[in-house]
Design an enzyme around this catalytic site. Sequence first.
Site, PDB file in Angstrom:
ATOM      1  N   ASP A 117     -13.649  15.232 -46.350  1.00 34.61           N
ATOM      2  CA  ASP A 117     -13.055  14.533 -45.212  1.00 34.61           C
ATOM      3  C   ASP A 117     -11.714  13.938 -45.623  1.00 34.61           C
ATOM      4  O   ASP A 117     -11.623  13.280 -46.669  1.00 34.61           O
ATOM      5  CB  ASP A 117     -14.006  13.425 -44.728  1.00 34.61           C
ATOM      6  CG  ASP A 117     -13.608  12.898 -43.355  1.00 34.61           C
ATOM      7  OD1 ASP A 117     -12.913  13.626 -42.617  1.00 34.61           O
ATOM      8  OD2 ASP A 117     -14.008  11.771 -43.017  1.00 34.61           O
ATOM      9  N   HIS A 124      -4.065   5.957 -37.744  1.00 34.93           N
ATOM     10  CA  HIS A 124      -5.366   5.473 -38.218  1.00 34.93           C
ATOM     11  C   HIS A 124      -5.227   4.776 -39.571  1.00 34.93           C
ATOM     12  O   HIS A 124      -5.731   3.667 -39.764  1.00 34.93           O
ATOM     13  CB  HIS A 124      -6.360   6.627 -38.324  1.00 34.93           C
ATOM     14  CG  HIS A 124      -7.668   6.240 -38.946  1.00 34.93           C
ATOM     15  ND1 HIS A 124      -8.568   5.392 -38.328  1.00 34.93           N
ATOM     16  CD2 HIS A 124      -8.222   6.539 -40.155  1.00 34.93           C
ATOM     17  CE1 HIS A 124      -9.622   5.211 -39.113  1.00 34.93           C
ATOM     18  NE2 HIS A 124      -9.434   5.895 -40.227  1.00 34.93           N
ATOM     19  N   GLU A 190     -16.154   8.129 -36.028  1.00 37.13           N
ATOM     20  CA  GLU A 190     -14.791   8.571 -36.277  1.00 37.13           C
ATOM     21  C   GLU A 190     -14.631   9.909 -35.557  1.00 37.13           C
ATOM     22  O   GLU A 190     -15.321  10.871 -35.883  1.00 37.13           O
ATOM     23  CB  GLU A 190     -14.497   8.695 -37.779  1.00 37.13           C
ATOM     24  CG  GLU A 190     -14.529   7.335 -38.479  1.00 37.13           C
ATOM     25  CD  GLU A 190     -13.994   7.339 -39.903  1.00 37.13           C
ATOM     26  OE1 GLU A 190     -13.961   8.418 -40.536  1.00 37.13           O
ATOM     27  OE2 GLU A 190     -13.622   6.246 -40.378  1.00 37.13           O
ATOM     28  N   GLU A 192     -13.043  13.246 -35.020  1.00 38.47           N
ATOM     29  CA  GLU A 192     -12.292  14.105 -35.932  1.00 38.47           C
ATOM     30  C   GLU A 192     -12.368  15.567 -35.480  1.00 38.47           C
ATOM     31  O   GLU A 192     -13.151  15.922 -34.599  1.00 38.47           O
ATOM     32  CB  GLU A 192     -12.861  13.993 -37.362  1.00 38.47           C
ATOM     33  CG  GLU A 192     -12.943  12.550 -37.861  1.00 38.47           C
ATOM     34  CD  GLU A 192     -13.152  12.435 -39.363  1.00 38.47           C
ATOM     35  OE1 GLU A 192     -12.996  13.450 -40.070  1.00 38.47           O
ATOM     36  OE2 GLU A 192     -13.472  11.316 -39.819  1.00 38.47           O
ATOM     37  N   ASP A 224     -17.656  11.598 -37.723  1.00 34.25           N
ATOM     38  CA  ASP A 224     -17.970  11.061 -39.053  1.00 34.25           C
ATOM     39  C   ASP A 224     -18.539   9.647 -38.865  1.00 34.25           C
ATOM     40  O   ASP A 224     -17.824   8.661 -38.960  1.00 34.25           O
ATOM     41  CB  ASP A 224     -16.682  11.038 -39.888  1.00 34.25           C
ATOM     42  CG  ASP A 224     -16.875  10.404 -41.255  1.00 34.25           C
ATOM     43  OD1 ASP A 224     -18.023  10.376 -41.743  1.00 34.25           O
ATOM     44  OD2 ASP A 224     -15.869   9.934 -41.823  1.00 34.25           O
ATOM     45  N   ARG A 228     -19.534   0.460 -41.327  1.00 34.08           N
ATOM     46  CA  ARG A 228     -18.364  -0.250 -41.873  1.00 34.08           C
ATOM     47  C   ARG A 228     -18.735  -1.346 -42.857  1.00 34.08           C
ATOM     48  O   ARG A 228     -17.970  -1.618 -43.799  1.00 34.08           O
ATOM     49  CB  ARG A 228     -17.536  -0.851 -40.735  1.00 34.08           C
ATOM     50  CG  ARG A 228     -17.006   0.145 -39.740  1.00 34.08           C
ATOM     51  CD  ARG A 228     -16.104   1.163 -40.403  1.00 34.08           C
ATOM     52  NE  ARG A 228     -15.573   2.100 -39.410  1.00 34.08           N
ATOM     53  CZ  ARG A 228     -14.995   3.245 -39.726  1.00 34.08           C
ATOM     54  NH1 ARG A 228     -14.872   3.618 -40.994  1.00 34.08           N
ATOM     55  NH2 ARG A 228     -14.551   4.039 -38.776  1.00 34.08           N
ATOM     56  N   GLN A 231     -19.729   0.444 -46.060  1.00 36.39           N
ATOM     57  CA  GLN A 231     -18.493   1.037 -46.596  1.00 36.39           C
ATOM     58  C   GLN A 231     -17.590  -0.025 -47.210  1.00 36.39           C
ATOM     59  O   GLN A 231     -17.034   0.161 -48.304  1.00 36.39           O
ATOM     60  CB  GLN A 231     -17.760   1.762 -45.447  1.00 36.39           C
ATOM     61  CG  GLN A 231     -16.458   2.449 -45.854  1.00 36.39           C
ATOM     62  CD  GLN A 231     -15.707   3.022 -44.653  1.00 36.39           C
ATOM     63  OE1 GLN A 231     -16.167   2.938 -43.506  1.00 36.39           O
ATOM     64  NE2 GLN A 231     -14.553   3.614 -44.911  1.00 36.39           N
ATOM     65  N   LYS A 244     -21.105   6.566 -45.313  1.00 32.87           N
ATOM     66  CA  LYS A 244     -20.728   7.764 -44.560  1.00 32.87           C
ATOM     67  C   LYS A 244     -21.779   8.864 -44.638  1.00 32.87           C
ATOM     68  O   LYS A 244     -21.843   9.721 -43.764  1.00 32.87           O
ATOM     69  CB  LYS A 244     -19.434   8.352 -45.141  1.00 32.87           C
ATOM     70  CG  LYS A 244     -18.243   7.427 -45.141  1.00 32.87           C
ATOM     71  CD  LYS A 244     -17.504   7.537 -43.846  1.00 32.87           C
ATOM     72  CE  LYS A 244     -16.132   6.897 -43.949  1.00 32.87           C
ATOM     73  NZ  LYS A 244     -15.410   7.052 -42.675  1.00 32.87           N
ATOM     74  N   THR A 248     -23.248  13.297 -40.453  1.00 34.75           N
ATOM     75  CA  THR A 248     -21.974  13.738 -39.892  1.00 34.75           C
ATOM     76  C   THR A 248     -22.313  14.783 -38.838  1.00 34.75           C
ATOM     77  O   THR A 248     -23.002  15.757 -39.144  1.00 34.75           O
ATOM     78  CB  THR A 248     -21.079  14.382 -40.974  1.00 34.75           C
ATOM     79  OG1 THR A 248     -20.915  13.465 -42.054  1.00 34.75           O
ATOM     80  CG2 THR A 248     -19.715  14.759 -40.412  1.00 34.75           C
ATOM     81  N   GLU A 349     -10.999   0.338 -34.965  1.00 37.90           N
ATOM     82  CA  GLU A 349      -9.652   0.128 -34.432  1.00 37.90           C
ATOM     83  C   GLU A 349      -9.670  -0.355 -32.976  1.00 37.90           C
ATOM     84  O   GLU A 349      -8.899  -1.228 -32.600  1.00 37.90           O
ATOM     85  CB  GLU A 349      -8.847   1.435 -34.514  1.00 37.90           C
ATOM     86  CG  GLU A 349      -8.587   1.926 -35.917  1.00 37.90           C
ATOM     87  CD  GLU A 349      -8.186   3.382 -35.914  1.00 37.90           C
ATOM     88  OE1 GLU A 349      -9.083   4.255 -36.014  1.00 37.90           O
ATOM     89  OE2 GLU A 349      -6.983   3.666 -35.776  1.00 37.90           O
TER      90      GLU A 349
HETATM   91 MN    MN Z   1     -13.768  10.206 -41.578  1.00 37.59          MN
END
Ligand code: MN
Length: 400
Positions: A117, A124, A190, A192, A224, A228, A231, A244, A248, A349
């Site tokens: 990834d 971002h 996420e 993607e 993804d 948080r 992480q 993570k 996925t 975000e």
């Molecule tokens: Mn990602």
Amino acid sequence: MRTWVEDAAGSGFDVDHLPYAVFSHGSEPPRVGARIGSSVVDLAPLAATAYDAHAGLFAEPTLNAFLAAGPEVWSATRSWLQDVLVDEAASSLVGPHLVPVAEVALWLPFEVADYVDFYASLDHASNVGKILRPQSEPLLPNWRHLPVGYHGRAGTVVVSGTDVRRPHGQRKAPGDDAPSFGPSRRLDIEAELGFVVGVPTALGTSVPTTGFADHVFGVVGLNDWSARDIQGWEYVPLGPFLGKSFATSISAWVTPLAALSSARCSLPGQDPAPLEYLQVDDPAGFDIDVEVELNGEVVARPPYSSMYWGPAQMLAHLTANGASLRTGDLFASGTISGPEQEQRGSFLELSWAGAEPFIAAGNQRAFLEDGDEVVLRYSAPGELGRITLGEVRGRVLPPR
Ligand code: MN
């Protein structure tokens, strides 16, 4: 180019698209199909009667054999399929092999070899930098010189529609005295785009940016899922790990690069110019629109065209040290975020790490609640109109 399949025009799945998936119908074994309108073309029996050369590739429970066959076979198959879907005289031959998509089960389309990834969106990376390191420069010194990435967990890539269990893990908020273990309180998405490698390489060789289409078959939508809090505590100094790797999600449908020829666009511009092995001729980007839907309401519209690093650069970087590619390798773009508030591809975000909760379907959200359902949708210009790439759907289950 006009197909005799009646509901194809305007569906996002006309003859200019023809994505592939692995499907099953009733108790029959999973096999490879292509999408036209609201139907799946059952390729194995059709090819056995009308396209002998490669028929064996479609009777498989994954796309891997077809992916490994390479660009000439991909192109020949696409041409053959377009021919029989356009030729009225072939309708009696193909018709019996059209299965309504509403009647099929869709499976993980390919066996994922390695999964990488990236972190290719300037907006971002800048937003995350501002949130996590408010006192410093948002971008770390390497960011404009190389596509930053990490190796993910191939074995936990799941197909769209698979529920995602809220993960447990070790987390420590800035104000906590000590870490604790428990369900993530900051579960996120996420949005993607993923790139699917077909043709492998030998160990010790590299793929130049000009070799992208010799190895990459196509694209999938990708979520993804990210915890948080897990992480944030674990990622220093070696990067993402358990925050993570619990899941996925990818779309069931793989859109071939050939269907995206009308969607090619320039990269937004790179300053400073990258080193020679990362230089690429435009158009090196893709004009793909993304929608993030939470519980039925669109909460963000990230534009893939805004990504700083292009996929050919990511592949060149991924192999620059001689690391080999395997059929089924998957590499993803990183969160797609544009410059505008409503173009942010993660809740981190969108809610500015929880400081600015947003409203979705009448409810306030900063991160995901149990029972929430996220759907990522993708569309792009095709030759005959817009094409609809495979959606990525997932619902959050409560922790065990
Ligand atoms: Mn990602």
